[in-house]
Design a protein around this motif. Structure first.
Motif, PDB file in Angstrom:
ATOM      1  N   PHE A 464       0.809  -1.832  -0.226  1.00 63.39           N
ATOM      2  CA  PHE A 464       0.084   0.017  -0.038  1.00 63.39           C
ATOM      3  C   PHE A 464       1.039   1.199  -0.076  1.00 63.39           C
ATOM      4  O   PHE A 464       1.885   1.426   0.695  1.00 63.39           O
ATOM      5  N   GLU A 465       0.220   2.385  -0.506  1.00 62.73           N
ATOM      6  CA  GLU A 465       0.926   3.986  -0.548  1.00 62.73           C
ATOM      7  C   GLU A 465       1.766   3.838   0.838  1.00 62.73           C
ATOM      8  O   GLU A 465       2.913   4.602   0.784  1.00 62.73           O
ATOM      9  N   LYS A 466       1.201   3.521   2.387  1.00 61.67           N
ATOM     10  CA  LYS A 466       1.802   4.186   2.645  1.00 61.67           C
ATOM     11  C   LYS A 466       2.052   2.727   3.465  1.00 61.67           C
ATOM     12  O   LYS A 466       2.249   2.865   4.944  1.00 61.67           O
ATOM     13  N   THR A 467       2.251   1.861   3.694  1.00 61.08           N
ATOM     14  CA  THR A 467       3.166   0.630   4.067  1.00 61.08           C
ATOM     15  C   THR A 467       3.878  -0.454   3.352  1.00 61.08           C
ATOM     16  O   THR A 467       4.387  -0.413   2.121  1.00 61.08           O
ATOM     17  N   LEU A 515       0.610   6.672   9.012  1.00 61.24           N
ATOM     18  CA  LEU A 515      -0.549   6.770  10.134  1.00 61.24           C
ATOM     19  C   LEU A 515      -0.846   7.964   9.135  1.00 61.24           C
ATOM     20  O   LEU A 515      -0.599   9.139  10.880  1.00 61.24           O
ATOM     21  N   GLY A 516      -2.003   7.614   8.431  1.00 63.83           N
ATOM     22  CA  GLY A 516      -2.231   9.388   8.403  1.00 63.83           C
ATOM     23  C   GLY A 516      -1.553  10.807   8.026  1.00 63.83           C
ATOM     24  O   GLY A 516      -0.060   9.830   7.377  1.00 63.83           O
ATOM     25  N   LYS A 517      -1.214  11.429   7.699  1.00 66.15           N
ATOM     26  CA  LYS A 517       0.018  12.873   7.529  1.00 66.15           C
ATOM     27  C   LYS A 517       0.490  13.367   8.867  1.00 66.15           C
ATOM     28  O   LYS A 517       1.833  14.082   8.813  1.00 66.15           O
ATOM     29  N   TYR A 518       0.341  13.101   9.719  1.00 65.43           N
ATOM     30  CA  TYR A 518       0.997  13.368  10.834  1.00 65.43           C
ATOM     31  C   TYR A 518       1.757  12.256  11.445  1.00 65.43           C
ATOM     32  O   TYR A 518       2.902  12.934  12.277  1.00 65.43           O
ATOM     33  N   LEU A 519       1.913  10.987  11.441  1.00 65.57           N
ATOM     34  CA  LEU A 519       2.745   9.909  12.441  1.00 65.57           C
ATOM     35  C   LEU A 519       3.385   8.789  10.982  1.00 65.57           C
ATOM     36  O   LEU A 519       2.102   8.245  10.356  1.00 65.57           O
ATOM     37  N   ARG A 520       4.698   8.156  11.824  1.00 65.39           N
ATOM     38  CA  ARG A 520       4.888   7.341  10.949  1.00 65.39           C
ATOM     39  C   ARG A 520       5.535   5.862  12.228  1.00 65.39           C
ATOM     40  O   ARG A 520       6.317   6.837  13.186  1.00 65.39           O
TER      41      ARG A 520
END
Length: 691
Positions: A464-467, A515-520
């Motif tokens: 996925f884009e963020k994974t 995790l959203g735009k605030y957390l990684r």
């Protein structure tokens, strides 16, 4: 039996005490409510307000790039490593005073200080007295580890002013497939600021505890003809602690264990950088002088032990992108490193002045080509060569013949030279849109022990884009250095020219999630297996010798959660659980903490002008060389930083070890002390003005 190994310990959470559990719960709570904390404090931002945020507030929808993982720019999610990046903005806001404090804040790293040098521990390995030989330190890609000890200097001997740092790239895991020797546990590449970031002259002054002062003047500019330059000079001095107590010397003849006025520290640094079109030239000179109060190497207590580290380089680089798919880099450098110390020893009831002198010079050259081919492949090929044309070590007594003449009694006068060459190749293969394979190998040939091959492979899966999932394997090595091979003073240490290089095989699994735009979030599991580990053994005649040891292993898990918000609130929390053991008995290594945790947070008090930062760092119990234990401890740092309040002036004030925590670090073999006490509460005030 090796003295560096100690009694066994269980791996999992059996030793997590109550205060650490509380600490970890608080950190988790803070970051779970990270966005709401910001909004509650500063209110909701409109879309127009968000658009006006300065470039320093990079949110996680803009994934940062890293260069050092593959020797070309790529997103951190595409890098075949676990990567951390520390920026210039963070360095200022957290009020870091030296390079070791920056590394201390990084996930999985811990720092030890013996009142002479700072030592970095990575993933459970931090042997007392080791000269940071198992990390590779680069400045703008230029190798800093010297030609005698292979030392990576990270304290006040760090060779540039930290105000000149633009960002730091920390690449965990074996890096020998690209960088060769010493890229064992990590590669740390320091990227310096360019002239355009100064736009004129910048002066800085600071003062702190123990009569500590530092001044700096820098000039940087990019001119209309394309020339870009930076010139900078710094001077630092510290009186250190006036009185230090060491119970091992608590006798009347040793001033009852009190060392007085022998903890001084100072350095001088000159740095210059020039960039014109495809050429860049970097010049650097650094001299650090330190008084050592611990009476190492059986020197006389409360007598001055003076040490000096002097290093410099001239690095010329040519770098050009010939077209979108072809990149060329070549560089050549001249380097030197000198070390000198003077101290007093007692021989047959006679007080003798003793000195060690080290002189080394070397040339290094590299050529690298990177090219896209067959649409899905990005290949890199390079050659590397190093000529150590001076590797001299001397140890001698100063003997007075009469009032006018002095002679020297040589204990060691060793002169060597050496060379190596290497070739490396790697490929980034985009198998599909979501699956990438990195593979590479480097072959190094040393005239001292022959050849060494260092392979690396990484499979990166982005469903996925963020994974992102990364599955990594790598092998690295560390060549025996000249000190380990040839130092023999006839008293304390025996040479061992038959040493083999160390090798490490590392396996890692990395999970990165936005995790959203605030957390990684990042989770890393690792396993290290080391063969021919080089360590000191005590011989039958009470002398020491470096020898190869098998059976050294480490395993662990790292957790990290990072957060950034448009309002300027940012921070990170990390926790590492690890176990490193080995040797003849399989015991836990000395100076190897099972648990590391840290919280770093920056709170904007006045938007873009005033910031409050805090650090909370935890280190668990560690074994010492004498099989004792140093207790776990917390350290809290707080810094208030302002800018743009008084035009181009920046002002910061920091308090370090706020709660005056008393804690010790394990001592090395050269010390009589099994543990060495660390500083309590200190402060620093700093002013920077640009014009």
């Amino acid at each position: 039996m090796l003295s560096i190994f100690n009694k066994k310990n269980s791996f999992f959470f059996s030793e997590v005490n109550g205060k650490f559990k509380t600490f970890f719960v608080v950190l988790s709570f803070l970051f779970c409510f990270f966005p709401s904390l910001c909004l509650a404090e500063f209110g909701q931002f409109s879309e127009s307000a968000s658009a006006s945020i300065s470039e320093e507030s990079i949110l996680f929808q803009e994934i940062p790039s890293v260069y050092s993982a593959s020797k070309y720019e790529q997103k951190v999610t595409e890098a075949p490593s676990s990567v951390s990046i520390i920026t210039w903005d963070e360095i200022k806001k957290y009020g870091y005073r030296n390079f070791s404090e920056i590394l201390r804040s990084v996930r999985g790293f811990h720092i030890t200080y013996d009142r002479n040098y700072n030592y970095v521990g990575v993933r459970g390995f931090g042997l007392p007295g080791d000269y940071n030989t198992r990390i590779l330190l680069l400045i703008d890609g230029h190798r800093i580890n010297d030609a005698i000890y292979n030392q990576a200097p990270i304290g006040t001997d760090f060779p540039i002013d930290i105000d000149l740092i633009d960002r730091i790239e920390i690449i965990r895991g074996p890096g020998s497939s690209l960088y060769g020797s010493n890229a064992f546990f990590a590669v740390v590449n320091v990227i310096t600021r360019k002239g355009r970031s100064f736009k004129g002259t910048e002066v800085s002054g600071e003062a702190g505890s123990f009569e500590t002062y530092k001044t700096r003047m820098s000039y940087g500019e990019k001119f209309q003809n394309g020339l870009e330059m930076i010139l900078s000079g710094s001077f630092f001095e510290s009186g250190g602690r006036d009185r230090l107590f060491f119970q091992e010397f608590d006798q009347a003849e040793n001033n009852y264990g009190i060392a007085e006025n022998i903890d001084n520290d100072q350095f001088k640094n000159i740095f210059a950088g020039f960039l014109y079109r495809d050429f860049s030239l970097q010049l650097n000179y650094h001299l650090r002088e330190k008084d050592v109060p611990t009476a190492p190497y059986e020197s006389i207590f409360n007598e001055r032990f003076f040490s000096a580290d002097e290093r410099g380089w001239a690095d010329l680089k040519y770098e050009r992108t010939l077209d979108e798919d072809f990149h060329l880099l070549s560089r050549v450098s001249y380097n030197f490193y000198d070390y000198n110390d003077d101290y007093y020893t007692e021989q047959s009831a006679e007080k003798l002045k003793t000195s060690d002198d080290v002189d080394s010079q070397w040339l290094q050259g590299e050529v690298q080509l990177t090219k896209m081919f067959l649409e899905k492949h990005k290949g890199t090929i390079g050659v590397d060569y190093r000529l150590n044309f001076q590797q001299d070590q001397r140890t001698y007594y100063h003997i007075a013949e009469n009032t006018n003449t002095k002679i020297k009694r040589e204990l060691l006068d060793d002169k060597h030279d050496s060379e190596y060459w290497a070739v490396y190749v790697q490929d980034e293969f985009s198998i599909t849109d979501v699956l990438t394979l990195h593979a590479g190998v480097r072959f190094d040939y040393f005239e001292t022990f022959g050849g060494s091959a260092s392979p690396r492979a990484a499979l990166i899966y982005t469903p996925f884009e963020k994974t992102t999932f990364k599955f990594l394997y790598g092998r690295a090595f560390r060549e025996p250095n000249a000190f380990e091979l040839y130092y023999d003073d006839g008293i304390s240490q025996i040479a061992n020219p038959n040493l083999n290089p160390e090798t490490i095989d590392t396996y890692e699994i990395i999970y990165e999630q936005y995790l959203g735009k605030y957390l990684r979030g990042t989770v890393v599991g690792f396993y290290n297996s080391i063969k021919d580990f080089i360590a000191l053994r005590e011989e039958v005649d009470d002398r020491w010798k470096f020898d190869n040891v098998d059976g050294v292993h480490a395993k662990g898990v790292e957790f990290e959660l990072e957060g950034k918000h448009e309002c300027g609130l940012e921070g990170r929390v990390s926790y590492t659980i690890q176990e490193a053991k080995g040797g003849d008995t399989g015991d836990i290594l000395a100076n190897s903490p099972k648990h590391l945790a840290s919280l770093n947070i920056i709170v904007p008090l006045i938007k873009r002008k005033l910031f409050l930062s805090g650090e909370e760092m935890y280190t668990s119990k560690r074994k010492t060389l004498e099989d004792n234990v140093v207790e776990d401890f917390f350290v809290t740092n707080i810094t208030l930083y302002s800018r743009n309040i008084f035009k181009t002036m920046e002002v910061s004030g920091g308090v370090f070890n706020v709660f005056d925590m008393k804690y010790d670090d394990p001592g090395g073999e050269e010390h009589e002390q099994d543990t060495i006490a660390q500083d309590g509460r200190t402060f620093r005030i700093k002013i920077t003005y640009a014009f």
